[in-house]
Design an enzyme around this catalytic site. Sequence first.
Site, PDB file in Angstrom:
ATOM      1  N   SER A 114     -19.326  10.857 -33.219  1.00 56.01           N
ATOM      2  CA  SER A 114     -18.683  11.191 -31.941  1.00 56.01           C
ATOM      3  C   SER A 114     -17.942   9.962 -31.430  1.00 56.01           C
ATOM      4  CB  SER A 114     -19.697  11.716 -30.924  1.00 56.01           C
ATOM      5  OG  SER A 114     -20.759  10.819 -30.715  1.00 56.01           O
ATOM      6  N   HIS A 121     -20.523   4.402 -31.711  1.00 62.86           N
ATOM      7  CA  HIS A 121     -21.287   3.286 -31.165  1.00 62.86           C
ATOM      8  C   HIS A 121     -22.669   3.144 -31.793  1.00 62.86           C
ATOM      9  CE1 HIS A 121     -19.228   1.248 -27.778  1.00 62.86           C
ATOM     10  NE2 HIS A 121     -18.488   2.336 -27.761  1.00 62.86           N
ATOM     11  N   GLY A 129     -21.795  12.918 -27.711  1.00 65.54           N
ATOM     12  CA  GLY A 129     -22.697  13.562 -28.667  1.00 65.54           C
ATOM     13  C   GLY A 129     -23.918  12.736 -29.000  1.00 65.54           C
ATOM     14  N   LEU A 141     -34.235   5.172 -29.762  1.00 65.98           N
ATOM     15  CA  LEU A 141     -33.408   5.752 -30.818  1.00 65.98           C
ATOM     16  C   LEU A 141     -31.937   5.355 -30.696  1.00 65.98           C
ATOM     17  CD1 LEU A 141     -33.195   7.685 -33.260  1.00 65.98           C
ATOM     18  CD2 LEU A 141     -32.744   9.524 -31.630  1.00 65.98           C
ATOM     19  N   TYR A 179     -30.663   2.706 -29.634  1.00 63.22           N
ATOM     20  CA  TYR A 179     -30.451   1.328 -30.099  1.00 63.22           C
ATOM     21  C   TYR A 179     -30.842   1.285 -31.583  1.00 63.22           C
ATOM     22  CZ  TYR A 179     -30.248  -0.073 -25.134  1.00 63.22           C
ATOM     23  OH  TYR A 179     -29.925  -0.206 -23.805  1.00 63.22           O
TER      24      TYR A 179
END
Length: 544
Positions: A111, A114, A182, A480, A482
């Site tokens: 999405s 990141h 997302g 999660l 990170y």
Amino acid sequence: MSPSFLFFLLFLLKFNSLSSHASSPPPSVYDTFVNCLTINSVPQSEISKIVYSPNDPSFNSILQAYIRNGRFFNSSTTSKPVIIVTPTVESQVAGVVICTKQTNLQLKIRSGGHDYEGISYISDVPFIMLDMFNLRSISIDTNDKTAWVQTGAILGELYYNIWKKSEVLGFPAGVCPTVGVGGHVSGGGYGNMLRKFGLTVDNVLDARLVDVNGRILDRKSMGEDLFWAIKGGGGASFGVILAFQIQLVTVPQIVTYFRVERFIEDNTTTDAVVQWQNVASKIDNDLYMRLLIQPITVKAKAKGAKSTKSIRATFIALFLGDSSRLMSLISKEFPLLGLTKQDCLEMSWIDSVLHWANFDSTTKPEALLNRKGDPLNYLKRKSDYVQTSIPKNGLESIFEKMISLGKAGMVFNPYGGRMGEIAEGETPFPHRSGILFKIQYSVNWHEEGLTAEKDYLSQIRDLYSFMTPYVSKNPRQAYLNYRDLDIGINDQGPQSLEKGRVYGTKYFKNNFDRLVKVKSMVDPQNFFRNEQSIPTLRKQRKMF
């Protein structure tokens, strides 16, 4: 012509036909995939607009557009997808799932890009990348204070669209505007209003998802178990999430922001950090105070003198109210901060979003629509949870360690408030009551090459190891979103469940077992998988 000769000719023609067919090359993965898409609701005229092979001139630019970590940007060493698909309508996503299954390749879903370990766009095995950036519509309903947002949207676009409709509505989510909806929402979602309103997933009402069979489901048709799982369990383990319906929250017309820096040379700074630990999770729920602990180099003032190393403590806050009430709170409950009225900036909620994203005070909200983000850095992140206040002598030893390492820093994010009111099993995200604050370990660098990478990764891992006595245990918890592959990787082999449990209990604690059951029910063949996905109960053959 005799019958026997005719039979011989027919046999020869048949033999030549078979020989020709046997020696012709098999269809490529690309051809197989495209042919399947045309059968599954994607017109041939649309194929070239959404499907890209490595030979396509746009392939690299699309792949690199949403890579947010320089460690995975190197075109010569970073693994690339066999195909990139950028759907523009929901039905195309369903076709991608069906057709990827036919190719027997792995599917990666991106999405915003990141994810700190890049697992949405890299893999050690051949894969197809589904990039959701075209699916980013946002529909705001101010009457019932809800919104539908597609998962390819970024948080900045969501905040901007809310602001355009109302100046007294907001949404509790992350402070980085280029994060994709997302991954952020399906992993839990953490922002500076969580003490007032909880996590992002605590404000999700419905969702649309493509399951392993290519069906488009909403909350009612997917059922409450699957809906529960994608609210913090990581959507990419269960399907392709198309959109979330979210509950907007009411924000005051005036909020207050401050950013205060202190240095350990000031004798009260370490005491202020001790006091912050005892106050930040218990103070008024309208106040969220983040604390950054960073090693810095202090340039010498005298000519010829050497620079020195120090620690900077930066207190950054959002208060859902005016500065007078904030000052009253701080002076009573956190006097060691030494906050002054001049430190406090009153503004609208949307302007506070810009300040938290490090824009200057003249920036307009339209800046939130920029999907490009900050210049590319090399980076690594890790996480921890603190349940008992770290004593002053412990902080002093931590500061000394950080100075000796050189660059690795920490961000302390306070809990309390609404977070402590929600049961651990309400969503897959279990880190609720009993948590004082979450730590994000952080290191960024600009130097290229494996030597620099090895050095900086060693720093952050060393700091993480040093913090062991001060953080949660049995399990040592992790967040999660990170994403950290240091805490476990799953090769999806015969020991998939056991390997999944290693990282799964850190991310989800006791909720891991329920996630495994949901996964086994909705995706028994483990099609939706990645290096840290939820495994199934049934042992799988090695799939990649």
